[in-house]
Design an enzyme around this catalytic site. Structure first.
Site, PDB file in Angstrom:
ATOM      1  N   ASP A  94       1.086  -0.965   0.041  1.00  0.00           N
ATOM      2  CA  ASP A  94       0.028  -0.375   0.229  1.00  0.00           C
ATOM      3  C   ASP A  94       0.578   1.307   0.079  1.00  0.00           C
ATOM      4  OD1 ASP A  94      -2.404   1.277   0.269  1.00  0.00           O
ATOM      5  OD2 ASP A  94      -2.397   1.186   2.206  1.00  0.00           O
ATOM      6  N   ASP A 116       2.770   4.704  -4.939  1.00  0.00           N
ATOM      7  CA  ASP A 116       1.736   6.294  -5.702  1.00  0.00           C
ATOM      8  C   ASP A 116       2.977   7.707  -5.626  1.00  0.00           C
ATOM      9  OD1 ASP A 116       0.385   8.755  -4.579  1.00  0.00           O
ATOM     10  OD2 ASP A 116       0.244   7.841  -2.387  1.00  0.00           O
ATOM     11  N   GLU A 146      -1.301   6.010  -8.814  1.00  0.00           N
ATOM     12  CA  GLU A 146      -2.541   6.732  -8.709  1.00  0.00           C
ATOM     13  C   GLU A 146      -2.498   8.544  -9.035  1.00  0.00           C
ATOM     14  OE1 GLU A 146      -3.247   7.348  -3.981  1.00  0.00           O
ATOM     15  OE2 GLU A 146      -4.087   8.990  -3.922  1.00  0.00           O
ATOM     16  N   HIS A 190      -7.878   9.868   3.782  1.00  0.00           N
ATOM     17  CA  HIS A 190      -7.206   8.644   4.838  1.00  0.00           C
ATOM     18  C   HIS A 190      -7.499   9.020   6.561  1.00  0.00           C
ATOM     19  CE1 HIS A 190      -4.110   7.829   1.175  1.00  0.00           C
ATOM     20  NE2 HIS A 190      -5.000   6.817   1.612  1.00  0.00           N
ATOM     21  N   GLY A 235      -8.535   5.177   1.205  1.00  0.00           N
ATOM     22  CA  GLY A 235      -9.649   6.061   2.311  1.00  0.00           C
ATOM     23  C   GLY A 235     -11.428   5.422   2.839  1.00  0.00           C
ATOM     24  N   SER A 237     -12.906   3.695   5.058  1.00  0.00           N
ATOM     25  CA  SER A 237     -13.441   2.884   5.786  1.00  0.00           C
ATOM     26  C   SER A 237     -14.998   4.321   6.381  1.00  0.00           C
ATOM     27  CB  SER A 237     -12.823   3.035   7.169  1.00  0.00           C
ATOM     28  OG  SER A 237     -11.538   2.417   7.147  1.00  0.00           O
ATOM     29  N   ASN A 277      -9.828  -0.014   0.113  1.00  0.00           N
ATOM     30  CA  ASN A 277      -9.183   0.066   1.034  1.00  0.00           C
ATOM     31  C   ASN A 277     -10.379   0.297   2.454  1.00  0.00           C
ATOM     32  OD1 ASN A 277      -7.185  -0.478  -1.262  1.00  0.00           O
ATOM     33  ND2 ASN A 277      -6.231   0.818  -0.760  1.00  0.00           N
ATOM     34  N   ILE A 278      -9.747  -0.520   3.165  1.00  0.00           N
ATOM     35  CA  ILE A 278     -10.231  -0.052   4.501  1.00  0.00           C
ATOM     36  C   ILE A 278      -9.597  -1.050   5.551  1.00  0.00           C
ATOM     37  CG2 ILE A 278     -12.513  -0.703   5.630  1.00  0.00           C
ATOM     38  CD1 ILE A 278     -14.116  -1.136   3.101  1.00  0.00           C
TER      39      ILE A 278
END
Ligand code: ZN
Length: 335
Positions: A94, A116, A146, A190, A235, A237, A277-278
């Site tokens: 990541d 990234d 990204e 994030h 980001g 969640s 993504n979590i």
């Protein structure tokens, strides 16, 4: 040089193609320790879901890169032991911040890496992304790049303000870098404090903060430019308020933590978004369970006593995300 295929891992290529076609997304869960990893694998096996085990720079520093790699290798065997004959597990870096970090991970058995370069000037981002892709593809490792900047703080990644991805750049970027998937910025961010209270409205019934909606127009414009190309959301969640309440009721002090509503992620998962993504939700589930356990059992001091409910709580959260948000349950090729 470790061949990830020999240790039973897979890359993201076939997984993403199937997810884009099927209108669902693959969960990418970060892990830093054994309990998180166990919870992720138990959830994936129970729901028959493919899964991406994500390792951030912070995780590499916290747990040691070699140990994390062997844990992922162990995860494949663990999944089989739990009854999954052909697990589909990706070990993914990541936010790789340099060619060297990505190369290092590829050499030690990662099946997928993210480079990234989103904070760099456009041409510089393309140059290094291309370099990572060329190296990775020699070993059939897939690469996520990204475009656009996400706000928020997560481990080493932080930015004050977000800049949405510019749809007019994505064809040029994807074709010149040769990347396998593209992380875009459409308003996710994030961490557990995704929005400042002044960016939100207040739900009159609950008094809770309601975040601004994701920029689905940007996502649609990107999809039009790159039909069927795998898109990634970082980001993402949701920062469940019951977990935040449990933490605060048991000595915590999380103020105005806000995430992305699950309905919006469900909508995104049905589009070309094929990886979500979590990370923060797992942190919250773990912390809430530990705080609650500690408060109820002040005499306990064996870490297994509070890590067990923490692991259970994370597993429940992962299963919920897989079935109710991402839709990746029952999507293994075989079994
Ligand atoms: Zn991220």
């Amino acid at each position: 040089m470790v061949d990830y295929k020999k240790i039973g891992l897979v890359n993201t290529r076939a997984m993403f193609a199937k997810a884009v076609d099927g209108g669902y997304a693959i969960p990418a869960f970060n892990f830093n320790n054994m309990e998180q990893m166990q919870a992720i694998i138990m959830a994936a096996v129970e729901t028959k879901s493919p899964v991406i085990l994500q390792v951030s720079k912070g995780a590499r520093e916290y747990a040691n890169p070699t140990l994390l790699r062997y844990m992922a290798e162990g995860a494949v065997e663990y999944a089989k032991e739990l009854g999954c004959k052909h697990p589909e597990i990706v070990l993914h870096l990541d936010h790789g911040d340099s060619f060297e970090t990505c190369k290092n991970c590829i050499d030690m058995g990662f099946s997928s890496v993210m480079y990234d370069g989103s904070a760099l000037p456009y041409e510089e981002n393309i140059r290094i992304s291309r370099q990572v892709v060329e190296y990775a593809h020699k070993y059939d490792v897939t690469v996520e790049c990204e475009l656009g900047v996400l706000a928020g703080v997560e481990d080493e990644v932080s930015a004050e303000e977000s800049h949405y991805t510019k749809p007019e750049e994505v064809i040029d970027f994807a074709s010149r870098t040769g990347c396998d998937s593209l992380a875009i910025s459409i308003g996710t961010s994030h961490g557990a404090y995704k929005f400042k209270p002044e960016q939100c409205t207040v739900d009159p019934q609950t008094g809770r903060l309601v975040p601004p909606p994701l920029a689905f127009d940007v996502l649609e414009a990107v999809e039009k430019k790159l039909p069927g190309f795998p898109i990634v959301l970082h980001g993402s969640s949701s920062v469940p308020q019951d977990e935040v309440d449990t933490i605060n009721a048991n000595g915590g002090a999380l103020k105005a933590a806000v995430g992305i509503p699950e309905e919006q992620l469900r909508k995104a998962a049905k589009s070309a978004v094929c990886k979500i993504n979590i990370d923060s939700d797992s942190r919250l589930a773990m912390t809430a369970a530990i705080r609650k356990h500690m408060a109820e059992h002040p005499d306990h001091f064996d870490p297994r006593q509070y890590l067990k409910p923490a692991r259970e709580s994370m597993k429940k959260m992962y299963i919920h995300k897989i079935i109710n948000v991402l839709g990746s349950n029952n999507k293994l090729q075989e079994n």
